[in-house]
Write an enzyme that holds these catalytic residues in place. Structure first.
Site, PDB file in Angstrom:
ATOM      1  CG  ASN A   1     -36.963  76.352  16.649  1.00 25.74           C
ATOM      2  OD1 ASN A   1     -35.623  76.538  16.149  1.00 25.74           O
ATOM      3  ND2 ASN A   1     -37.894  76.197  15.872  1.00 25.74           N
TER       4      ASN A   1
ATOM      5  CG  ASP B   1     -40.928  72.049  21.313  1.00 29.94           C
ATOM      6  OD1 ASP B   1     -41.274  70.919  20.977  1.00 29.94           O
ATOM      7  OD2 ASP B   1     -41.222  72.997  20.619  1.00 29.94           O
TER       8      ASP B   1
ATOM      9  CD  GLU C   1     -39.830  67.197  19.177  1.00 29.91           C
ATOM     10  OE1 GLU C   1     -40.753  67.030  18.631  1.00 29.91           O
ATOM     11  OE2 GLU C   1     -39.799  68.592  19.364  1.00 29.91           O
TER      12      GLU C   1
END
Ligand SMILES: [Ca+2]
Ligand SMILES: [Ca+2]
Ligand SMILES: [Ca+2]
Ligand SMILES: [Ca+2]
Length: 603
Positions: free
Chosen positions: A219, A302, A331
């Site tokens: 990200n 993540d 996640e």
């Protein structure tokens, strides 16, 4: 309709519709003030048309959030602005999430192809995952910092424990201790070892029939990443499009949770998508010969929620060409509706069940306020799990957990109550899906986030205690402040628990052994029983037997067989033939508080 039934219906409704009752209060918007200049845009990307320039001190009304953006109105105009530029009066966490369908252009709409997922997940659904922080697990060269050779040295222990999949927290080059800000996705953090060490670990795992997932934080990168360093303050940089700038000079930018060392990657850019895909494919076939047998088995993604779901579908398509069996475990720290938006059958294979964690643990900021402490109803846990199971695409896998590296540790959530920690283990290791054990959980390590300014999550990621004295071969000591949660001779270490049949460690071993010996305890033929009253009851089937798992999360003695019969619509089982596989506080007509029982009823 009884009050209780009404409450349960409300929970189902909430799980399905996704509107938290608390959020409703913020539905009309919260007053906010702009803290630094930013643009009001029509969509949460730089591609969106700017509606207005917001200046410091402008008063706005914030009505929702989408990823790192707030939806707000200003002078009658509605649009999006970076959340870290707006100070909200009130609890911003209660703002409703904006559905991606509203916030993204219609071209991002998904098409589901569930078949692609099913192949990859058949092996993953049988995994017991061990979440391992390399820095804290085991050291091979005496510098006090855990490393990949240390993980290899620890494999006998892990295999003896009974887990068969490892998820390593980030191991790529990074300036931080935690590694979630990467500077080079193709380099192993030199403190942890080399690419050869990783290849050796992969070969060792394969030899043992075990699997490896690496953590993929994409990200955002580190602000020390060469692309970011090149583009910062230089609009002519070839890498400008990699990040989300909020001023023309490229000195201000979107960052993860407003944290400046973690600039967010711009997934509107084709170049970014291609770069991330190339990095991710690299470890699926590290020697690039087209044969993935030297590679990892997939990634834990993540902050997967803050990357567009259509990118994960794009990555899935690319991965299928290298290793169609490799999995993506996301996640998506959000309510069920959002998780379901990502488990559509065309991208991620699996995601963590955060809604169940929320019911079990209660508010993350207030340890001890969830079902694990007897607060709430077991039926709500069952409903929450069933609702999520029903919402995701067929073939998707849900990874269950009682805590992780971003939350307080289980032993701290239950305030040191060992019986309740073992009860949580029974839930985890008999729940449908993939159980995830966080390193140290199996010896009952404690861990609570500490106040800064220096240390925060380190207290939830302390060195794994191999020895009573906290010293000996392999012990890490990179983090050892006086006020840490785990100390010498506190009963919490492999050495101290090894020989004690009642230890937390041997409870995990016993549960994992049962899972291995009884395929029914890990199969997909499972029913989380409705209306089992105060007890949490799960039924599982084999050809020759029925298995019943019951847990008493409450603080009172509860009838056991009566509840099982009631849940089965009055059907009576021949309880005299019941074989008790594992129990605590089983009387046998009732279960004591924090008691549990796993019984096998031959047909
Ligand atoms: Ca080391
Ligand atoms: Ca290869
Ligand atoms: Ca993002
Ligand atoms: Ca200890």
């Amino acid at each position: 309709m009884s009050l209780r039934r009404f409450f349960l219906c409300a929970v189902i409704f909430t799980a399905l519709i996704g509107a938290l009752p608390l959020a409703a209060r913020a539905q009309d918007g919260l007053p906010g003030e702009v803290t630094s200049p930013t643009a009001l845009r029509t969509a949460p990307s730089l591609a969106g048309r700017p509606l207005a320039n917001l200046q410091t001190g402008d008063k706005v009304t914030v009505t929702g959030r989408f990823r790192a953006w707030f939806r707000l109105t200003f002078n009658g105009q509605t649009g999006y602005a970076l959340a870290d530029r707006i100070r909200v009066q009130g609890d911003a966490n209660r703002l409703p999430d904006i559905p991606p369908a509203e916030a993204l252009p219609p071209t991002a709409a998904p098409t589901a192809t569930p078949a692609a997922v099913t192949t990859a997940t058949s092996w993953f659904g049988e995994t017991v995952l061990y979440s391992l922080f390399v820095r804290s697990f085991r050291d091979s060269n005496g510098d006090g910092i855990g490393d990949l050779r240390g993980v290899i040295d620890g494999l006998d222990y892990l295999q003896g424990l009974g887990v068969n999949g490892l998820w390593l927290l980030p191991i790529f080059a990074s300036p931080s201790y935690h590694g979630y800000d990467v500077t080079d996705y193709q380099q192993i953090n030199p403190q942890y070892g080399t690419k050869d060490d990783l290849l050796t670990l992969i070969a060792e795992l394969k030899r043992r029939g075990m699997y490896l997932l690496l953590d993929l934080p994409v990200n955002h990168t580190s602000n020390q990443h060469p692309f970011f360093k090149d583009a910062f303050g230089k609009p002519t940089s070839l890498f400008s499009q990699f990040y989300v700038w909020s001023n023309a000079a490229q000195t201000d930018y979107l960052s993860f949770n407003g944290f400046r060392p973690m600039p967010e990657l711009n997934f509107d850019s084709r170049a970014v998508r291609d770069y991330v895909t190339r990095m991710a494919l690299y470890w699926l076939d590290p020697n690039g010969d087209g044969d993935p047998s030297d590679g990892i088995d997939g990634y834990r993604l993540d902050v997967a929620k803050d990357v567009p779901a259509d990118y994960w579908a794009e990555l899935r398509t690319a991965m299928n060409k290298v290793n169609p069996r490799a999995v993506l475990l996301g996640e998506v720290w959000a309510e069920g509706r959002i998780i379901a938006d990502f488990l559509r059958g065309d991208g991620m294979n699996a995601a963590f069940d955060f809604p169940a964690f929320n019911v079990l643990a209660g508010p993350n900021s207030a340890p001890g306020e969830g079902l694990l402490n007897g607060v709430g109803e077991a039926n709500v846990l069952g409903l929450t799990m069933r609702a999520l199971d029903a919402m995701v695409a067929p073939g998707s896998v849900l990874a269950r957990f009682s805590h992780n590296h971003d939350t307080n540790r289980l032993m701290s959530i239950v305030r040191g109550d060992v019986a309740r920690a073992k009860m949580a283990a029974v839930w985890l290791l008999t729940a449908p899906g993939v159980p995830t054990v966080y390193y140290g959980e199996e010896i009952g390590m404690a861990g609570v986030k500490a106040n800064g300014p220096v240390y925060y999550d380190e207290y939830r990621r302390e060195p794994f205690d191999w020895y009573a004295a906290e010293s000996g071969p392999g012990m890490t000591y990179w983090f050892r402040p006086g006020n840490r949660n785990n100390g010498p001779n506190d009963g919490i270490s492999v050495e101290e628990q090894q020989a004690d049949p009642d230890s937390v460690l041997n409870t995990y071993r016993a549960l994992l052994r049962l899972r291995a010996e009884h395929p029914a305890l890990r199969s997909r033929q499972v029913q989380i029983v409705r209306d089992s009253g105060p007890l949490y009851v799960v039924q599982r089937w084999a050809d020759d037997a029925l298995y019943i798992v019951a847990i008493n999360f409450t603080r009172d003695v509860q009838p056991f067989w009566a509840a099982v019969y009631a849940a089965a619509g009055g059907q009576q089982y021949d309880s005299a033939r019941a074989e008790v596989l594992l129990s605590a506080g089983y009387q046998p007509e009732s279960l004591l508080p924090a008691g549990y029982v796993i019984v096998r009823l031959p047909r």
